[in-house]
Enzyme design. Structure first.
Site, PDB file in Angstrom:
ATOM      1  CE  LYS A  64      -4.909  -2.064   0.905  1.00  0.00           C
ATOM      2  NZ  LYS A  64      -3.738  -2.865   0.944  1.00  0.00           N
TER       3      LYS A  64
ATOM      4  CB  THR B 277      -0.879   0.107   1.200  1.00  0.00           C
ATOM      5  OG1 THR B 277      -1.698  -1.060   1.179  1.00  0.00           O
ATOM      6  CG2 THR B 277      -1.910   1.298   0.940  1.00  0.00           C
TER       7      THR B 277
ATOM      8  CE  LYS C 128       2.285   1.066   5.330  1.00  0.00           C
ATOM      9  NZ  LYS C 128       1.550   0.969   4.104  1.00  0.00           N
TER      10      LYS C 128
END
Length: 316
Positions: free
Chosen positions: A188, A112, A256
């Site tokens: 995503k 990601t 994150k």
């Protein structure tokens, strides 16, 4: 004639596939590729994990250069953009996996990352004569092991043509979102927005229930059969009930990922109030020392509640 065409198409498809990163999801993907009859080469920083995979029929690569020489496609199941960069280009930008791969080979990048990073990476690999699929994944370790993950992919037609059978072995659903790198990563990022918010909301709901003296097992049973349920509630709350915060996806992953969500929106001055709040919740949990624990440990930020302790699995 048709059989000749099929044989030609099969000859163009990669038979040797590399996996970088045999973590919770990477090992499952590697095993799924083995079941599909592919020759699977693996690299991981943990020698014991590599040796175990070799005992199952895979090939343990002691270096990324070795993998690049043998493999026509490589799946990167690392954590983030920095690890992706390091694997492909090395510390000095000239000694990584990409430099050992043959022209026309395919990099399937699954971390990601920010969409802008995926766009730049695709162009950089193209300049080296390599194809790339921007291909983040969802589904967790269980679906990786079953070969039923969801993949959000984008990239050139030539990359799909070479790797269609690899993707089919990895995933139950492979969404082709366009020929431009970055589209897979954008989707995503939006998925992670929802995942992070749902985990944070699930923790908040369970914390309120504990505060109010509701039986937590009964609460879970009711919610999972009611309109307030979500996939994340159903999947993560058992970790809280069992007091088991062994990380499958850690708190710091959502520090994150929600950070990437907010950075993406900030570039176009788009407000994301729920994402921002969830991000602060994960940040608070990480700062309190829970960053390496399962992401459901975000419940530990709530004061004045007694969280279930770890259960014997035979008693639940």
């Amino acid at each position: 004639m048709a059989s000749q065409r099929n044989r030609r198409n099969e000859s163009k498809m990669t038979k040797n596939v590399g996996i970088v990163g045999l973590g919770a999801m990477g090992l499952g993907v590697a095993r799924s590729l083995l079941r599909a009859g592919l020759h699977v080469y693996a690299n991981d920083v943990r020698q014991q994990v590599l040796d175990g995979f070799a005992a199952e029929g895979g090939v343990a690569c002691q270096s990324l250069a070795e993998m690049g020489q043998h493999c026509d496609a490589v799946v990167l199941l690392v954590v983030n953009a920095a690890q992706t960069e390091s694997v492909l280009f090395g510390a000095d930008g000239t000694q990584g996996l990409a430099h050992a791969m043959k022209p026309g080979s395919v990099v399937i990048a699954c971390a990601t990352v920010a969409p802008e990073f995926a766009i730049r990476l695709g162009q950089r690999l193209q300049d080296m004569g390599l194809h790339m699929l921007d291909a983040p994944v969802s589904g967790g370790a269980a679906r990786a092991a079953e070969g039923t993950m969801t993949m959000m992919t984008s990239g050139p037609a030539a990359a799909y043509a070479a790797c269609e059978h690899v993707l089919a072995a990895m995933a139950g659903k492979v969404y082709r979102l366009g020929d431009q790198h970055g589209q897979g990563s954008k989707v995503k990022i939006i998925n992670q927005l929802l995942a992070g918010v749902h985990i944070a909301a699930s923790a908040e709901a369970m914390a309120l229930g504990l505060r109010e003296g509701v039986d937590p097992d009964a609460l879970y049973e009711v919610i999972t059969h009611s309109a307030g349920n979500s996939w994340m509630f159903e999947n993560r709350v058992p970790h809280i009930l069992n007091g088991d915060y062994t990380p499958l996806s850690a708190v710091d992953i959502f520090v994150k990922d929600l950070g990437l969500v907010l950075d993406t929106a900030r570039a176009s001055k788009f407000p994301l109030p729920l994402s921002a709040t969830a991000h602060q919740m994960f940040m608070q949990a990480s700062t309190a020392g829970h960053g390496g624990e399962d992401d459901s440990a975000v419940i530990k930020i709530f004061p004045g509640i007694e969280i279930p302790s770890k259960r014997d699995p035979d008693t639940h």
